[in-house]
Write an enzyme that holds these catalytic residues in place. Structure first.
Site, PDB file in Angstrom:
ATOM      1  N   ARG A  93      -2.961 -19.848   4.035  1.00 47.14           N
ATOM      2  CA  ARG A  93      -3.554 -18.964   3.014  1.00 47.14           C
ATOM      3  C   ARG A  93      -3.747 -19.755   1.719  1.00 47.14           C
ATOM      4  NH1 ARG A  93      -0.603 -15.896  -0.261  1.00 47.14           N
ATOM      5  NH2 ARG A  93       0.926 -15.317   1.303  1.00 47.14           N
ATOM      6  N   TYR A 118     -28.251  -9.098  -7.082  1.00 42.99           N
ATOM      7  CA  TYR A 118     -27.857  -8.693  -5.722  1.00 42.99           C
ATOM      8  C   TYR A 118     -27.079  -7.372  -5.798  1.00 42.99           C
ATOM      9  CZ  TYR A 118     -25.551  -8.758  -1.217  1.00 42.99           C
ATOM     10  OH  TYR A 118     -25.095  -8.417   0.026  1.00 42.99           O
ATOM     11  N   ASP A 127     -25.383 -17.530  -9.780  1.00 40.39           N
ATOM     12  CA  ASP A 127     -25.433 -17.312  -8.336  1.00 40.39           C
ATOM     13  C   ASP A 127     -26.538 -18.223  -7.808  1.00 40.39           C
ATOM     14  OD1 ASP A 127     -26.020 -16.415  -5.746  1.00 40.39           O
ATOM     15  OD2 ASP A 127     -25.392 -14.365  -6.193  1.00 40.39           O
ATOM     16  N   LYS A 183     -25.604 -17.607   3.606  1.00 42.60           N
ATOM     17  CA  LYS A 183     -27.056 -17.788   3.603  1.00 42.60           C
ATOM     18  C   LYS A 183     -27.426 -19.248   3.905  1.00 42.60           C
ATOM     19  CE  LYS A 183     -26.618 -13.499   2.430  1.00 42.60           C
ATOM     20  NZ  LYS A 183     -26.618 -12.989   1.076  1.00 42.60           N
TER      21      LYS A 183
HETATM   22  C1  LIG Z   1     -25.788 -12.070   0.267  1.00 44.55           C
HETATM   23  C2  LIG Z   1     -25.668 -12.321  -1.170  1.00 44.55           C
HETATM   24  C3  LIG Z   1     -24.458 -12.099  -1.845  1.00 44.55           C
HETATM   25  C4  LIG Z   1     -23.238 -11.531  -1.151  1.00 44.55           C
HETATM   26  O1  LIG Z   1     -22.709 -12.422  -0.214  1.00 44.55           O
HETATM   27  P1  LIG Z   1     -21.960 -11.989   1.136  1.00 44.55           P
HETATM   28  O2  LIG Z   1     -21.708 -13.289   1.798  1.00 44.55           O
HETATM   29  O3  LIG Z   1     -22.874 -11.078   1.884  1.00 44.55           O
HETATM   30  O4  LIG Z   1     -20.725 -11.280   0.739  1.00 44.55           O
HETATM   31  C5  LIG Z   1     -24.410 -12.410  -3.199  1.00 44.55           C
HETATM   32  N1  LIG Z   1     -25.485 -12.894  -3.856  1.00 44.55           N
HETATM   33  C6  LIG Z   1     -26.659 -13.117  -3.231  1.00 44.55           C
HETATM   34  C7  LIG Z   1     -27.817 -13.646  -4.002  1.00 44.55           C
HETATM   35  C8  LIG Z   1     -26.790 -12.834  -1.878  1.00 44.55           C
HETATM   36  O5  LIG Z   1     -27.968 -13.033  -1.269  1.00 44.55           O
END
Ligand SMILES: *Cc1c(COP(=O)(O)O)cnc(C)c1O
Length: 393
Positions: A61, A113, A185, A210
């Protein structure tokens, strides 16, 4: 490059290009066996030799060699101090937001998001934090909404799903003048195309689900920080929330990183072709793609990034056309998420941006005739042919 004999002495490979760094990671191979594919240390706990003698690992962890290799590699690629790999992008954002104290104000991109919006309003709102959402394309909106209580400025660029671009360096300068932390982000462009920390941001966050993963087979989150203070904050969160990424998932991301550059280049060229084709279609009204020379922030994009990515959104002529496309796509899949090898089409109104109020959605343009496309790595002619038959067939 040298062979490391322990897990502590890794190097940042400053002399190598991005591609080579992404492939060779921090340690690169296993320091114990020399395994070229970094091993999956599938263990919960670690044996100690004797009292006060440790390998540096105690309990997964807290830290695990496979996760650590991913974290260090991400820190190298984003040019930050330390990286953290977490169980999802949402987990990463939750851990970041716990940096706030009651009464703090956060300024965020308006078409952020949906999940990030939910963390702000539905969770931290309860603890007395306040959130403002502004169109960050116009720096004056940022200036006008910064207050003495603003402790964090959260930028998403390009935005999801309207593909607006914000000037990271200019916003960072303004935010720092009131002492706010600047978070970017970087999910849509990845460090291959955009390095926010080099433009003045303090923290980068990713949905590793992603492009970093790239194959639609893992849920993961990544954070890279620039200061020791933020590193200590994130280390405490990871340890306390227990939201670190599992060894196998960490390995899948390390594997994904090895092809990041060729994937991003192909996502980019495929998306350019699909976006240009969409523009010629009678049933398509507006196409949003940051690679268009007439995109409102094209000059800024050319200045702060080295590529446009694979995300496109567009409005069609009617809700009937939306229904037909989502029903009739064949190779392309109607599914949430983005950044993988498969082309996915999304209906933001009820999928990614369901958490927003109807009023906000209307204001942003997330209407019932709006679609988002994550252009995959199939042959671009096949992607176009499939869209064509689904839309016009
Ligand atoms: C998908 C996404 C998130 C959230 O991420 P998860 O892995 O689904 O928890 C945050 N910001 C952006 C721009 C995203 O496309």
């Amino acid at each position: 490059m040298k062979n490391f004999e322990n897990f502590t002495d890794y190097d940042r490979k400053e002399n190598l290009h991005f591609e080579s760094k992404a492939i060779h990671g921090a340690l690169g191979n296993d320091p114990i066996t020399g395994a070229v594919s970094f091993p999956i240390y599938q263990t919960g706990t670690f044996r100690h030799k004797e009292l006060y003698k440790t390998t540096g690992y105690a309990y997964s962890r807290l830290q695990n060699p496979t996760r650590e290799e991913l974290e260090r590699t991400m820190a190298i690629l984003e040019e930050g101090l330390e990286g953290f790999a977490m169980s999802s992008g949402q987990a990463a954002n939750m851990s970041l937001f716990t940096w706030l104290n009651p009464g703090d104000h956060v300024l965020l991109t308006d078409d952020i998001y949906g999940g990030t919006y939910r963390i702000g309003n539905d969770i931290f709102g309860k603890y007395g934090c306040t959130f403002s959402y502004v169109d960050m394309c116009d720096i004056e909106n940022v200036r006008a909404n910064l207050t003495e209580h603003t402790r964090m400025v959260f930028i998403e660029t390009p935005t999801n799903p309207m593909m607006k671009v914000a000037d990271i360096a200019a916003i960072a300068e303004l935010a720092h003048s009131v002492g706010a932390l600047v978070v970017v982000d970087n999910t849509f462009l990845t460090p291959y195309f955009q390095k926010p920390l080099t433009l003045g941001a303090d923290v980068v966050v990713h949905s590793g689900t992603k492009y970093i993963c790239g194959h639609n087979d893992v849920i993961a989150g990544l954070v890279v920080v620039k200061s020791q203070e933020m590193a200590d904050h994130m280390r405490l969160q990871l340890k306390s929330h227990g939201n670190g990424l599992a060894p196998f998932d960490s390995w899948l991301l390390l594997r994904g990183l090895k092809t990041l550059q060729i994937r991003m280049d192909r996502h980019n060229s495929n998306a350019m072709k699909v976006a240009n084709w969409l523009r010629t279609q009678p049933k398509v009204q507006d196409v949003y793609y940051v690679g268009f020379e007439d995109h409102p922030q094209y000059e800024l994009t050319r200045r702060q990034t080295t590529g446009f990515g694979g995300m496109i959104s567009f409005h069609v002529d009617s809700f009937e056309t939306v229904q037909k496309i989502l029903r009739d796509v064949d190779m392309i899949m109607f599914a949430e998420s983005l950044g993988g090898t498969e082309t996915l089409i999304t209906y933001p109104r009820t999928q990614t941006h369901e958490s927003l109020t109807e009023e906000t959605r209307q204001k942003l343009g997330i209407t019932d005739t709006f679609l988002r496309l994550s252009v995959g790595l199939e042959h671009p002619d096949d992607i176009i042919a499939d869209l064509d038959q689904a839309m016009n067939g």
